[in-house]
Design a protein around this motif. Structure first.
Motif, short mmCIF file in Angstrom:
data_model
loop_
_atom_site.label_atom_id
_atom_site.label_comp_id
_atom_site.label_asym_id
_atom_site.label_seq_id
_atom_site.Cartn_x
_atom_site.Cartn_y
_atom_site.Cartn_z
N SER A 259 0.94 -1.14 -0.05
CA SER A 259 -0.11 -0.05 0.00
C SER A 259 0.85 1.20 -0.16
CB SER A 259 -1.00 -0.09 1.39
OG SER A 259 -0.39 -0.02 2.56
N GLN A 260 1.95 1.14 0.79
CA GLN A 260 2.78 2.41 0.76
C GLN A 260 3.68 2.69 -0.55
OE1 GLN A 260 5.25 1.05 4.19
NE2 GLN A 260 4.70 2.81 4.99
N ARG A 261 3.91 1.37 -1.38
CA ARG A 261 4.38 1.56 -2.61
C ARG A 261 3.43 2.13 -3.68
NH1 ARG A 261 6.23 -2.88 -2.51
NH2 ARG A 261 8.26 -2.60 -1.54
N ASP A 262 2.24 1.68 -3.42
CA ASP A 262 1.33 2.23 -4.51
C ASP A 262 1.18 3.75 -4.21
OD1 ASP A 262 0.80 -0.34 -5.44
OD2 ASP A 262 -0.94 -0.69 -4.31
N VAL A 263 1.11 4.11 -3.24
CA VAL A 263 0.75 5.75 -2.83
C VAL A 263 2.01 6.37 -3.30
CG1 VAL A 263 0.25 7.52 -1.09
CG2 VAL A 263 -0.82 5.49 -0.88
N MET A 264 3.01 5.71 -3.16
CA MET A 264 4.42 6.62 -3.66
C MET A 264 4.42 6.60 -5.04
SD MET A 264 8.29 5.04 -3.19
CE MET A 264 8.04 4.07 -4.37
N THR A 265 4.05 5.59 -5.76
CA THR A 265 4.20 5.65 -7.26
C THR A 265 3.32 6.33 -7.79
OG1 THR A 265 2.79 3.61 -7.14
CG2 THR A 265 5.19 3.59 -7.57
N ALA A 266 2.02 6.66 -7.21
CA ALA A 266 0.92 7.52 -7.50
C ALA A 266 1.37 8.91 -7.59
CB ALA A 266 -0.34 7.42 -6.87
N ARG A 267 1.96 9.24 -6.39
CA ARG A 267 2.43 10.68 -6.15
C ARG A 267 3.60 11.21 -7.05
NH1 ARG A 267 2.17 10.96 0.69
NH2 ARG A 267 0.01 11.03 0.70
N LEU A 268 4.23 10.18 -7.36
CA LEU A 268 5.46 10.25 -8.16
C LEU A 268 5.21 10.60 -9.70
CD1 LEU A 268 8.70 10.33 -8.43
CD2 LEU A 268 8.35 7.94 -9.02
N ALA A 269 4.02 9.98 -10.14
CA ALA A 269 3.43 10.24 -11.29
C ALA A 269 3.08 11.84 -11.44
CB ALA A 269 2.05 9.67 -11.48
N ALA B 151 -3.00 8.87 -4.60
CA ALA B 151 -2.13 9.66 -4.04
C ALA B 151 -2.34 10.50 -2.90
CB ALA B 151 -1.65 10.61 -5.16
N ASN B 152 -3.76 10.63 -2.83
CA ASN B 152 -4.10 11.38 -1.66
C ASN B 152 -4.25 10.41 -0.32
OD1 ASN B 152 -5.44 14.32 -1.84
ND2 ASN B 152 -5.81 13.17 -3.77
N ASP B 153 -4.24 9.39 -0.47
CA ASP B 153 -4.48 8.29 0.61
C ASP B 153 -5.29 8.54 1.78
OD1 ASP B 153 -3.48 5.83 2.01
OD2 ASP B 153 -1.96 7.16 2.98
N ARG B 154 -6.47 9.01 1.50
CA ARG B 154 -7.24 9.25 2.41
C ARG B 154 -8.44 8.31 2.22
NH1 ARG B 154 -7.90 15.88 1.59
NH2 ARG B 154 -5.51 16.58 1.92
N LYS B 155 -9.46 8.42 3.63
CA LYS B 155 -10.39 7.64 3.64
C LYS B 155 -11.93 8.62 3.51
CE LYS B 155 -8.58 4.01 6.50
NZ LYS B 155 -8.82 3.16 7.67
N THR B 156 -11.59 9.98 3.41
CA THR B 156 -12.73 10.84 3.29
C THR B 156 -13.17 10.79 1.66
OG1 THR B 156 -11.08 12.50 3.02
CG2 THR B 156 -11.89 11.92 5.17
N GLU B 157 -14.07 11.49 1.48
CA GLU B 157 -14.50 11.43 0.09
C GLU B 157 -13.90 12.55 -0.68
OE1 GLU B 157 -18.84 12.27 0.19
OE2 GLU B 157 -19.41 10.42 1.20
N ASP B 158 -13.42 13.73 0.07
CA ASP B 158 -12.55 14.46 -0.68
C ASP B 158 -11.31 14.20 -0.88
OD1 ASP B 158 -11.58 16.99 -1.68
OD2 ASP B 158 -11.21 17.97 0.29
N ARG B 159 -11.07 13.91 -2.09
CA ARG B 159 -9.58 13.26 -2.45
C ARG B 159 -9.07 14.06 -3.88
NH1 ARG B 159 -10.13 6.85 -2.00
NH2 ARG B 159 -11.00 6.73 0.17
N SER B 160 -9.41 15.38 -3.99
CA SER B 160 -8.91 16.18 -4.99
C SER B 160 -7.49 16.65 -4.67
CB SER B 160 -9.86 17.41 -5.35
OG SER B 160 -9.38 17.95 -6.65
N LEU B 161 -6.95 17.23 -5.83
CA LEU B 161 -5.66 17.86 -5.61
C LEU B 161 -5.63 19.37 -5.33
CD1 LEU B 161 -3.69 16.63 -8.94
CD2 LEU B 161 -3.56 15.73 -6.63
N SER B 162 -4.74 19.83 -4.51
CA SER B 162 -4.56 21.23 -4.02
C SER B 162 -3.17 21.60 -4.22
CB SER B 162 -4.71 21.41 -2.57
OG SER B 162 -3.85 20.87 -1.74
#
Length: 684
Positions: A96-106, A147-158
């Motif tokens: 799971s950590q590796r998936d989030v890392m590669t998504a943010r790296l994109a 990439a946001n790695d959140r459980k809330t509904e708001d998962r957009s970019l800022s």
């Protein structure tokens, strides 16, 4: 990211005319910088001179048009480029950590690519705007949520989030983009020691029982049973079971080393161990049921069983007898690997091994796993052999069937002095020889693979094939003459002579030549199976001669040392039984007369002939292949009997066995055991 665009590519975009002609006119009117495209007459214009709305449209189109594999290489950054240390750190991440890392790296890669044409701020604003309007490419849109790695509904970019990812990446590399995960709290609570004192006991109390005892003794704040269970789940199996299992049992939970025997040659290492047989046999001396103690010697390199001995308990006599058998069959050994049992760890066996020129090595206490080879052989040979007998009394024997066999066999012993449900010692020895020969001929998975000459398939060698293969490669066993083997297996002790006599093992031995050595010490050698004589030597080792038991008396029949050991064992058992009866009744109990049975008439000479009788029975078994257990043999007889009744002709061997089998005690016992009970009929 392209930096130049032709009028045709710009026509129709936001802030641009709809035709390329009008775009060219607009460029001339506004004085845009232009150049001729290489290999074409078309004029292309720089991205920087275009209107802001046109630039935004080109940026958005470029983000959505580029596949991940088409992302340009970022500007060289010694910190951002992954080093060997970064790769090692990344290997320790969870999935799971590796998936989030590669998504943010994109997104970091996309910003760096766009920053070659526009400012970093402009690139970030473009990505944020596309994320809010839902116009990101499917590739990037999928990675927004990850990439946001959140459980809330708001998962957009800022903008703030993208700048933080860029900063972390440039300072510490790609592993800095991986989110932190909460680690288990491995701190030991204050109450743990008190609870473990109630839980870690050999009686193996349940968590509920240990918690109930702990709760009654707990001083201060008491944890809930759920907290206790969570704490136990954090412990390793070895730490949790300490105190609940013996050190030997704990080894089943610990890492281990596999021992390879590929570099060994036959006779390099012999290993031996005793095993209490899991079925009853009629004692050849008393005619009563007992469980024999088997001692087995195996050659480690070939897994071949070389020596066996049958006794009533693990003893020095049984060990020496099995070792003598192994040396005579296989040859001299280099190492004798055994446990610390009383039958092995004694001066008598050690002296014999030393005189043979070998080395005796003992396994560590509570380390039976180190001798798994001999333990596995016990299961393959002795346990399987015991399960073929009706008198099997192992733990997995059916309780009701075992009780029925026990009652019926004891009834037959009381009434007739013999039983058909318990094999005689001669039958037992025949089965022993058969099982050992079968084991030595059967492929063993611990040996190398060979191609079967009959089937053409690969299979493991059998112990006999491994032994023959070593002989074929030029290896030769070191064989000792029979006289030398007999002499080596005669233990020696120092005794004093008195008027030509030597007292030893409850007997008196006489030799006339000892008259001149009255009161002096001599060395005597004795045979464990022959107590009629001893061999007398000087302390320097010179042979003086043989001293005969009661050589200066007459009309006396000596008892072999084994018989003396049997009598001593029986006297001890009788004494313990009498003490138990006195404890239960509170009265003095006296043994008036020993009981006997007609089947207790086998002499010691008949025991010595048991091996010859076994060989004859093995030859008979090989002429006609029979099932390995009594139930299957009885079923086979019923099948053959049914074929005869239907008029079918049997082969010579089938007819001979069919006519002979009903005369055996096994047939009668199987018939009484099964056919007498309609619910347990043996169907053909």
């Amino acid at each position: 990211m392209r930096n130049w665009f032709t009028a045709q590519e710009l026509a129709g975009l936001p802030g641009m005319p709809g035709t390329d002609r009008n775009v060219k006119a607009m460029a001339v009117r506004n004085g845009w910088e232009g150049q001729r495209r290489l290999g074409s007459k078309a004029i292309e214009y720089a991205f920087a001179v275009l209107p802001p709305e046109t630039q935004s449209a080109l940026l958005a189109a470029n983000v959505n048009a580029n596949a991940p594999t088409e992302v340009a290489e970022p500007v060289s950054n010694p910190v951002a480029n992954p080093t060997e240390r970064d790769r090692k750190s990344a290997s320790r991440l969870s999935d799971s950590q590796r998936d989030v890392m590669t998504a943010r790296l994109a997104f970091v890669r996309e910003i760096e690519r766009m920053s070659q044409v526009v400012t970093q701020q402009r690139a970030i604003e473009t990505l944020v705007g596309l994320a809010k309007t839902g116009e990101l490419s499917p590739y990037l849109d999928e990675r927004v949520t990850r990439a946001n790695d959140r459980k809330t509904e708001d998962r957009s970019l800022s903008e703030r989030t993208l700048k933080r990812w860029l900063s972390d990446y440039r300072k510490h590399g790609e592993t800095a983009l991986a989110p932190a995960r909460r680690q288990k709290d491995m701190a030991v609570p204050d109450w743990a020691a008190d609870f473990l004192r109630c839980y870690q006991r050999p009686t193996k109390p349940s968590v509920e029982a240990a918690y109930a005892e702990f709760a009654g003794k707990c001083q201060g704040e008491r944890p809930s049973i759920h907290q206790v269970r969570r704490f136990l789940n954090k412990l390793s199996p070895e730490a949790r079971e300490t105190g609940r299992r013996t050190p030997q049992e704990l080894k089943a939970l610990q890492p281990f080393k596999r021992r390879s025997t590929k570099s060994l040659m036959p006779c390099d290492v012999y290993t031996a161990d005793g095993h209490k047989f899991d079925a009853e046999v009629l004692n050849p001396r008393t005619g009563k049921p007992y469980r024999p103690e088997t001692t087995t010697v195996i050659d480690v390199a070939t897994r071949r069983i070389l020596g066996i001995s049958i006794g009533e308990a693990e003893s020095t006599i049984g060990v020496m007898d099995a070792l003598r058998d192994a040396v005579q069959r296989g040859g001299m050994f280099a190492i004798f690997y055994v446990d610390n049992g009383s039958g092995f760890a004694n001066d008598t066996v050690r002296e014999v091994v030393d005189r043979l020129g070998g080395t005796m090595t003992h396994a560590l206490p509570y380390n039976s796993q180190a001798r798994g080879l001999i333990e596995r052989a016990h299961q393959t040979v002795w346990v399987n052999a015991a399960k073929k007998l009706p008198s099997y009394i192992g733990a997995d024997m059916d309780k009701h069937a075992g009780t029925k066999v026990h009652r019926l066999s004891r009834k037959q012993l009381r009434e007739t002095g013999s039983t058909r449900l318990i094999p005689t010692f001669a039958e037992f020895m025949a089965g022993v020889e058969y099982e050992i020969e079968t084991y030595n001929q059967k492929p063993h998975r611990g040996l190398p693979k060979v191609r079967d000459p009959h089937t053409g398939r690969l299979r493991h060698q059998s112990p006999n094939e491994a032994w023959d293969a070593a002989l074929g490669e030029g290896w030769q066993p070191l064989l000792a003459p029979v006289d030398l083997v007999n002499d080596l297996f005669r233990p020696q002790v120092i005794r004093k002579t008195v008027r030509g006599e030597i007292a030893w093992a409850g007997q008196r031995y006489f030799m006339s030549d000892l008259r001149e050595l009255h009161g002096e010490e001599v060395r005597i050698a004795y045979d464990v199976r022959d107590a009629s004589r001893i061999w007398v030597r000087t302390l320097e080792g010179e042979l003086l001669g043989e001293a005969l038991v009661d050589g200066n008396a007459s009309d006396y029949m000596p008892k072999p040392l084994i018989e003396q050991a049997y009598e001593k064992r029986e006297q001890g058992q009788m004494a313990r039984a009498l003490d138990k009866l006195e404890t239960l009744t509170g009265k003095r109990v006296e043994l008036l007369a020993p009981s006997s049975a007609p089947s207790a008439q086998l002499s010691h000479e008949e025991m010595a002939a048991a091996r010859q009788h076994a060989a004859l029975q093995i030859e008979e078994l090989n002429t006609f292949q029979l099932p390995g257990d009594s139930v299957a043999r009885y079923r086979l007889w019923k099948q053959l009997d049914a074929r005869l009744r239907e008029g079918e002709q049997l082969t010579e061997h089938e007819a001979r066995w069919h006519g002979h089998y009903p005369s055996r005690s096994e047939f009668t016992s199987m018939r009484d055991l099964f056919d007498a009970d309609p619910s347990q009929q043996v169907h053909a």
